[in-house]
Design a protein around this motif. Sequence first.
Motif, PDB file in Angstrom:
ATOM      1  N   THR A   1       0.846  -1.190   0.000  1.00  0.00           N
ATOM      2  CA  THR A   1       0.000   0.000   0.000  1.00  0.00           C
ATOM      3  C   THR A   1       0.885   1.245   0.000  1.00  0.00           C
ATOM      4  N   MET A   2       0.561   2.176  -0.868  1.00  0.00           N
ATOM      5  CA  MET A   2       1.310   3.425  -0.967  1.00  0.00           C
ATOM      6  C   MET A   2       0.409   4.576  -0.529  1.00  0.00           C
ATOM      7  N   GLU A   3       0.840   5.307   0.483  1.00  0.00           N
ATOM      8  CA  GLU A   3       0.104   6.487   0.940  1.00  0.00           C
ATOM      9  C   GLU A   3       0.897   7.729   0.555  1.00  0.00           C
ATOM     10  N   THR A   4       0.235   8.654  -0.138  1.00  0.00           N
ATOM     11  CA  THR A   4       0.913   9.862  -0.582  1.00  0.00           C
ATOM     12  C   THR A   4       0.093  11.090  -0.187  1.00  0.00           C
ATOM     13  N   LYS A   5       0.811  12.165   0.013  1.00  0.00           N
ATOM     14  CA  LYS A   5       0.168  13.442   0.298  1.00  0.00           C
ATOM     15  C   LYS A   5       0.821  14.504  -0.572  1.00  0.00           C
ATOM     16  N   PHE A   6      -0.004  15.240  -1.310  1.00  0.00           N
ATOM     17  CA  PHE A   6       0.497  16.251  -2.230  1.00  0.00           C
ATOM     18  C   PHE A   6       0.100  17.648  -1.760  1.00  0.00           C
ATOM     19  N   ASN A   7       0.993  18.597  -1.939  1.00  0.00           N
ATOM     20  CA  ASN A   7       0.610  19.994  -1.850  1.00  0.00           C
ATOM     21  C   ASN A   7       0.004  20.393  -3.185  1.00  0.00           C
ATOM     22  N   ALA A   8      -1.125  21.075  -3.154  1.00  0.00           N
ATOM     23  CA  ALA A   8      -1.805  21.476  -4.387  1.00  0.00           C
ATOM     24  C   ALA A   8      -1.849  23.002  -4.461  1.00  0.00           C
TER      25      ALA A   8
ATOM     26  N   LEU B   1      -8.827  27.415 -14.736  1.00  0.00           N
ATOM     27  CA  LEU B   1      -8.333  27.103 -13.399  1.00  0.00           C
ATOM     28  C   LEU B   1      -7.416  25.886 -13.495  1.00  0.00           C
ATOM     29  N   ALA B   2      -6.215  26.004 -12.940  1.00  0.00           N
ATOM     30  CA  ALA B   2      -5.253  24.904 -12.999  1.00  0.00           C
ATOM     31  C   ALA B   2      -4.729  24.594 -11.604  1.00  0.00           C
ATOM     32  N   VAL B   3      -4.197  23.368 -11.452  1.00  0.00           N
ATOM     33  CA  VAL B   3      -3.638  22.916 -10.167  1.00  0.00           C
ATOM     34  C   VAL B   3      -2.258  22.320 -10.427  1.00  0.00           C
ATOM     35  N   HIS B   4      -1.296  22.692  -9.587  1.00  0.00           N
ATOM     36  CA  HIS B   4       0.055  22.111  -9.675  1.00  0.00           C
ATOM     37  C   HIS B   4       0.322  21.325  -8.390  1.00  0.00           C
ATOM     38  N   ALA B   5       0.732  20.075  -8.542  1.00  0.00           N
ATOM     39  CA  ALA B   5       0.931  19.183  -7.389  1.00  0.00           C
ATOM     40  C   ALA B   5       2.414  18.968  -7.110  1.00  0.00           C
ATOM     41  N   ASP B   6       2.754  18.943  -5.818  1.00  0.00           N
ATOM     42  CA  ASP B   6       4.110  18.590  -5.374  1.00  0.00           C
ATOM     43  C   ASP B   6       3.990  17.500  -4.313  1.00  0.00           C
ATOM     44  N   LEU B   7       4.792  16.458  -4.454  1.00  0.00           N
ATOM     45  CA  LEU B   7       4.759  15.357  -3.493  1.00  0.00           C
ATOM     46  C   LEU B   7       5.342  15.825  -2.159  1.00  0.00           C
TER      47      LEU B   7
ATOM     48  N   LEU C   1      11.376   4.721  -4.588  1.00  0.00           N
ATOM     49  CA  LEU C   1      10.011   4.839  -5.098  1.00  0.00           C
ATOM     50  C   LEU C   1       9.525   6.287  -5.044  1.00  0.00           C
ATOM     51  N   LYS C   2       9.887   6.992  -3.985  1.00  0.00           N
ATOM     52  CA  LYS C   2       9.503   8.398  -3.878  1.00  0.00           C
ATOM     53  C   LYS C   2      10.148   9.206  -4.998  1.00  0.00           C
TER      54      LYS C   2
ATOM     55  N   SER D   1       8.717  10.763 -12.411  1.00  0.00           N
ATOM     56  CA  SER D   1       7.938  10.169 -13.505  1.00  0.00           C
ATOM     57  C   SER D   1       6.438  10.404 -13.388  1.00  0.00           C
ATOM     58  N   VAL D   2       5.866  10.123 -12.212  1.00  0.00           N
ATOM     59  CA  VAL D   2       4.410  10.150 -12.075  1.00  0.00           C
ATOM     60  C   VAL D   2       3.883  11.570 -11.866  1.00  0.00           C
ATOM     61  N   VAL D   3       4.506  12.325 -10.950  1.00  0.00           N
ATOM     62  CA  VAL D   3       4.017  13.677 -10.647  1.00  0.00           C
ATOM     63  C   VAL D   3       4.043  14.569 -11.889  1.00  0.00           C
ATOM     64  N   PRO D   4       5.111  14.554 -12.703  1.00  0.00           N
ATOM     65  CA  PRO D   4       5.075  15.363 -13.930  1.00  0.00           C
ATOM     66  C   PRO D   4       3.922  14.995 -14.873  1.00  0.00           C
ATOM     67  N   LEU D   5       3.578  13.697 -14.906  1.00  0.00           N
ATOM     68  CA  LEU D   5       2.439  13.290 -15.738  1.00  0.00           C
ATOM     69  C   LEU D   5       1.140  13.885 -15.198  1.00  0.00           C
ATOM     70  N   ILE D   6       0.996  13.881 -13.858  1.00  0.00           N
ATOM     71  CA  ILE D   6      -0.199  14.461 -13.237  1.00  0.00           C
ATOM     72  C   ILE D   6      -0.274  15.946 -13.532  1.00  0.00           C
ATOM     73  N   ASN D   7       0.847  16.655 -13.366  1.00  0.00           N
ATOM     74  CA  ASN D   7       0.850  18.100 -13.599  1.00  0.00           C
ATOM     75  C   ASN D   7       0.657  18.447 -15.066  1.00  0.00           C
ATOM     76  N   ASN D   8       1.170  17.607 -15.930  1.00  0.00           N
ATOM     77  CA  ASN D   8       0.949  17.841 -17.359  1.00  0.00           C
ATOM     78  C   ASN D   8      -0.538  17.737 -17.699  1.00  0.00           C
ATOM     79  N   TRP D   9      -1.247  16.911 -16.931  1.00  0.00           N
ATOM     80  CA  TRP D   9      -2.689  16.745 -17.145  1.00  0.00           C
ATOM     81  C   TRP D   9      -3.465  17.916 -16.545  1.00  0.00           C
ATOM     82  N   THR D  10      -3.087  18.290 -15.314  1.00  0.00           N
ATOM     83  CA  THR D  10      -3.874  19.312 -14.611  1.00  0.00           C
ATOM     84  C   THR D  10      -3.563  20.733 -15.081  1.00  0.00           C
ATOM     85  N   LYS D  11      -2.404  20.953 -15.710  1.00  0.00           N
ATOM     86  CA  LYS D  11      -2.071  22.317 -16.129  1.00  0.00           C
ATOM     87  C   LYS D  11      -2.963  22.789 -17.281  1.00  0.00           C
ATOM     88  N   ARG D  12      -3.619  21.852 -17.946  1.00  0.00           N
ATOM     89  CA  ARG D  12      -4.566  22.256 -19.002  1.00  0.00           C
ATOM     90  C   ARG D  12      -5.699  23.083 -18.410  1.00  0.00           C
ATOM     91  N   GLY D  13      -6.033  22.756 -17.183  1.00  0.00           N
ATOM     92  CA  GLY D  13      -7.039  23.540 -16.474  1.00  0.00           C
ATOM     93  C   GLY D  13      -8.456  23.241 -16.906  1.00  0.00           C
TER      94      GLY D  13
END
Length: 485
Positions: free
Chosen positions: A373-380, A389-395, A419-420, A426-438
């Motif tokens: 199980t992986m538990e993560t918390k991001f600053n948004a 409206l866009a969101v940028h995430a940081d682990l 893993l972190k 790898s993963v966080v940039p993919l998320i931000n690339n998705w959310t920056k479209r807004g």
Amino acid sequence: MTSCLSSLLVLFLFVSSIMAAEQPAGCKIRITDKGLDMLKSETLKFVEEELSNISMPEMKGKEGRFQYTITDVKITELNLTHAELQFVPEVGLLFDVQNSSISLSFYRRILYWFFYDTGNINASAEGVNINTVLNMIRDDEGRLKINNITCDASIAKMRARFSGTLGRVYDFLASFLTTGMRFILNQQICPALNNAALVHVNSMLETIPVRTEVDQYIGIDYSLIDDPVVTSRSLDMHFRGMFFDLSNQNDTLVNYAVDPVIREYDRMVYLALSEFFFDSGMFSYYRAGIFQMDIVNEKMPKDMEMLLRTTYFGAIMMLNPALVEAPLALQLAVNSPPKTTIKTSGATVVMTAIVKVMVLPPGQPPVQLSSMTMETKFNAKVSMKEKRLAVHADLRRFKIFSNQSALESLALIPLQAPLKTMLQMSVVPLINNWTKRGVRIPLADGMDFIEEVVEYHNGFIVIGANLHFSKGLREMIVGAETETV
């Protein structure tokens, strides 16, 4: 028994409808009197253009021995210097023009005995007063709409100046002709403004998205949940602000979040978004199956693959020694909808996922080596550009533990840091690339946010901004009407 079940069903539907109606808004927008001041200049130009297009009928008549025909009536200039645009509490908007003037020209043909004369007449309407109240409502689709208009127009006096050979002779006709012209012009002002608001402005309001697609997976519902709230200082609109899965639009999240509150009036416009706004988006993506990823082959960092192979060497050997050189993979799947928390210190998103370590025998189904199980918390960090409206995430925090035993959890400690790092690279940039479209907020085309300031409160965020018109009001309306053709 059947009657009892029917009664319970009716009661359930009744209670459900009340609960749905009482759900707080996920998104709110306030337009202040400062925003209205900026809109005033665009409104004034639009009204002047509408009045300039007034079509006046031909006038024919006889006065004593004079027979006359008046044609080609044109408004040449409007001087609406004393104009105000303001809120009317519990109603909508007031556009008020006082002590202004309108210049006109028209062509005359006059027959007096055997004399025939033609020429232009320049006239001016003075003491022009126009009082227009626009009633704003929520229509059946949940869209902002001008429901009706109360209009009152008056012209205090009108003067005419004749030109031509017998111009001075006809001066005594001026009062007669201008009385008729004043009556006709006065009758044309309100119908022109009624058509402008009920047809043209409403067509522009239809460009504001109500229920629209965000991407190929989810859509958003920006329908108003009630009529706009109008005070002397602002117009407040309460939107549902809810995302939904396009493949199952009835599978939505119930809004139990804090109702966002806008207290400020210093800027032209304010946007408030509750935790529900963001949670419904992640819930919809979760339902759409987006939060799944396979890290394999070129996506797998070499040092991570080597570490996994070392960690699970014993398990592979016990399983089948021939698989020692087989490719390894990580399967990540979020196992519950991510949750947003907004506090005065900022916004965070908590996400839990199941990570499976797989070995991929050639030509055979994958074999699971381990499950954790992986538990993560991001600053948004929330931002606004124009009307997106866009969101940028940081682990911020990362933790893994075994789903099988505490002993294996200890063995996973060496995997924590790699893993972190892999997630961050790898993963966080993919998320931000998705959310920056807004995602677009509910503003009309041609109207954008500028000079934004984001404030975080307990349970919601408020974005204060000024407004910028990238198009004039006339251009916005023409564009809207072109889209509907």
